[in-house]
Design a protein around this motif. Sequence first.
Motif, short mmCIF file in Angstrom:
data_model
loop_
_atom_site.label_atom_id
_atom_site.label_comp_id
_atom_site.label_asym_id
_atom_site.label_seq_id
_atom_site.Cartn_x
_atom_site.Cartn_y
_atom_site.Cartn_z
N LEU A 17 29.60 -10.78 4.74
CA LEU A 17 30.18 -10.19 3.54
C LEU A 17 30.05 -11.14 2.36
N ARG A 18 30.21 -12.44 2.60
CA ARG A 18 30.06 -13.44 1.53
C ARG A 18 28.65 -13.39 0.95
N VAL A 19 27.65 -13.35 1.83
CA VAL A 19 26.26 -13.30 1.37
C VAL A 19 25.98 -11.99 0.64
N ALA A 20 26.46 -10.88 1.18
CA ALA A 20 26.24 -9.58 0.53
C ALA A 20 26.87 -9.53 -0.85
N THR A 21 28.07 -10.07 -0.98
CA THR A 21 28.76 -10.06 -2.27
C THR A 21 28.03 -10.94 -3.28
N LEU A 22 27.69 -12.15 -2.88
CA LEU A 22 26.98 -13.05 -3.80
C LEU A 22 25.62 -12.48 -4.16
N THR A 23 24.95 -11.85 -3.21
CA THR A 23 23.65 -11.24 -3.48
C THR A 23 23.78 -10.12 -4.51
#
Length: 123
Positions: A64-70
Amino acid sequence: MCDGIGHLAAHFSGDRLDEALAAVLALADDTHRGEALGTIAPHLDATRLGRAIDAAAGIPDPQLRVATLTAMLPHVPPESQPAAARTALLATPAITPDEDRADALLRLAEALPAARTVARPGA
């Protein structure tokens, strides 16, 4: 719900935008907060976006962290993009299974600005 916050934020400025960001940051559910950060990001100035990136970097679930930052990366000022991308990239090894990690890396790569090529003399 999360898309609605982004649509509303498009019409906000000043204190109202601060209130919208505060509401997003106060969301208890990490998934909803992550999605809302992604939808509000296009409407934030650099200072507010910095607060949003810090919040995204604190999301415990690496996927979720990667998806949000992406999702936020295209709206990050160019000088801050390397740090935001690095934060996302550092979270990817913890994503399992391998297919999900590969998908996260692909989406992150697609969100990065195209590399500029410089013609070399004589090339």
